[in-house]
Design a protein around this motif. Structure first.
Motif, PDB file in Angstrom:
ATOM      1  N   PRO A  27       0.793  -1.238   0.000  1.00  0.00           N
ATOM      2  CA  PRO A  27       0.000   0.000   0.000  1.00  0.00           C
ATOM      3  C   PRO A  27       0.825   1.288   0.000  1.00  0.00           C
ATOM      4  O   PRO A  27       0.294   2.344  -0.315  1.00  0.00           O
ATOM      5  N   SER A  28       2.104   1.209   0.355  1.00  0.00           N
ATOM      6  CA  SER A  28       2.941   2.409   0.384  1.00  0.00           C
ATOM      7  C   SER A  28       4.399   2.028   0.157  1.00  0.00           C
ATOM      8  O   SER A  28       4.782   0.865   0.313  1.00  0.00           O
ATOM      9  N   SER A  29       5.194   3.029  -0.169  1.00  0.00           N
ATOM     10  CA  SER A  29       6.628   2.768  -0.352  1.00  0.00           C
ATOM     11  C   SER A  29       7.271   2.370   0.970  1.00  0.00           C
ATOM     12  O   SER A  29       8.187   1.540   0.997  1.00  0.00           O
ATOM     13  N   GLN A  30       6.795   2.930   2.065  1.00  0.00           N
ATOM     14  CA  GLN A  30       7.330   2.584   3.388  1.00  0.00           C
ATOM     15  C   GLN A  30       7.089   1.119   3.709  1.00  0.00           C
ATOM     16  O   GLN A  30       7.978   0.419   4.184  1.00  0.00           O
ATOM     17  N   ASN A  74       8.321   2.402  -9.057  1.00  0.00           N
ATOM     18  CA  ASN A  74       7.502   2.264  -7.846  1.00  0.00           C
ATOM     19  C   ASN A  74       7.693   0.907  -7.191  1.00  0.00           C
ATOM     20  O   ASN A  74       6.729   0.198  -6.899  1.00  0.00           O
ATOM     21  N   GLN A  75       8.940   0.565  -6.937  1.00  0.00           N
ATOM     22  CA  GLN A  75       9.224  -0.718  -6.306  1.00  0.00           C
ATOM     23  C   GLN A  75      10.611  -0.719  -5.675  1.00  0.00           C
ATOM     24  O   GLN A  75      11.457   0.100  -5.999  1.00  0.00           O
ATOM     25  N   TYR A  76      10.796  -1.650  -4.767  1.00  0.00           N
ATOM     26  CA  TYR A  76      12.112  -2.001  -4.263  1.00  0.00           C
ATOM     27  C   TYR A  76      12.461  -3.331  -4.895  1.00  0.00           C
ATOM     28  O   TYR A  76      11.609  -4.216  -5.014  1.00  0.00           O
ATOM     29  N   GLU A  77      13.700  -3.460  -5.309  1.00  0.00           N
ATOM     30  CA  GLU A  77      14.153  -4.714  -5.884  1.00  0.00           C
ATOM     31  C   GLU A  77      15.048  -5.404  -4.871  1.00  0.00           C
ATOM     32  O   GLU A  77      15.990  -4.812  -4.355  1.00  0.00           O
ATOM     33  N   GLY A  78      14.714  -6.645  -4.586  1.00  0.00           N
ATOM     34  CA  GLY A  78      15.561  -7.466  -3.736  1.00  0.00           C
ATOM     35  C   GLY A  78      16.487  -8.257  -4.635  1.00  0.00           C
ATOM     36  O   GLY A  78      16.036  -9.017  -5.482  1.00  0.00           O
TER      37      GLY A  78
END
Length: 113
Positions: A27-30, A74-78
């Protein structure tokens, strides 16, 4: 004919819900960052020592997982890989800079928001 459509609508709705749950959208970047950090913490860590040029021994570590902020998507990549057994044997030892443990392979997992 309406009876035949009702099960199809349920199946379609179920598939849609499964698809939404499987995409990993937060729901959020956090919240995406928190999820990525939790995932990173569950990875493998190799701790070692490195003698610096200043004569000071530094306690360092390498992880096989890391998070990267791909804000433009709009994402974090692992990003993750594996240590080999030779790197695992370096745990806790004093190493040369050229002998630091390194992750083999490069895979990605996405934490979209």
């Amino acid at each position: 004919m309406t009876r035949a459509r009702a099960p199809m609508k349920r199946v379609a709705a179920l598939l849609l819900l499964l698809g939404l749950a499987g995409c990993g959208k937060y729901p959020s970047s956090q919240r995406a960052l928190e999820a990525c950090n939790e995932w990173e913490e569950q990875g493998e860590v190799i701790r070692y020592k490195l003698a610096g040029k200043d004569g000071i021994t530094h306690n360092l570590f390498n992880r096989n997982r890391t998070c990267y902020n791909a804000f433009w998507d709009n994402q974090y990549e692992g990003i993750y890989g594996e240590f080999d057994d030779a790197d695992r044997r370096k745990e806790g030892k004093l190493l040369e800079e050229s002998d630091e443990p390194t992750v083999k392979g490069r895979n990605k997992i996405y934490f979209r928001y």
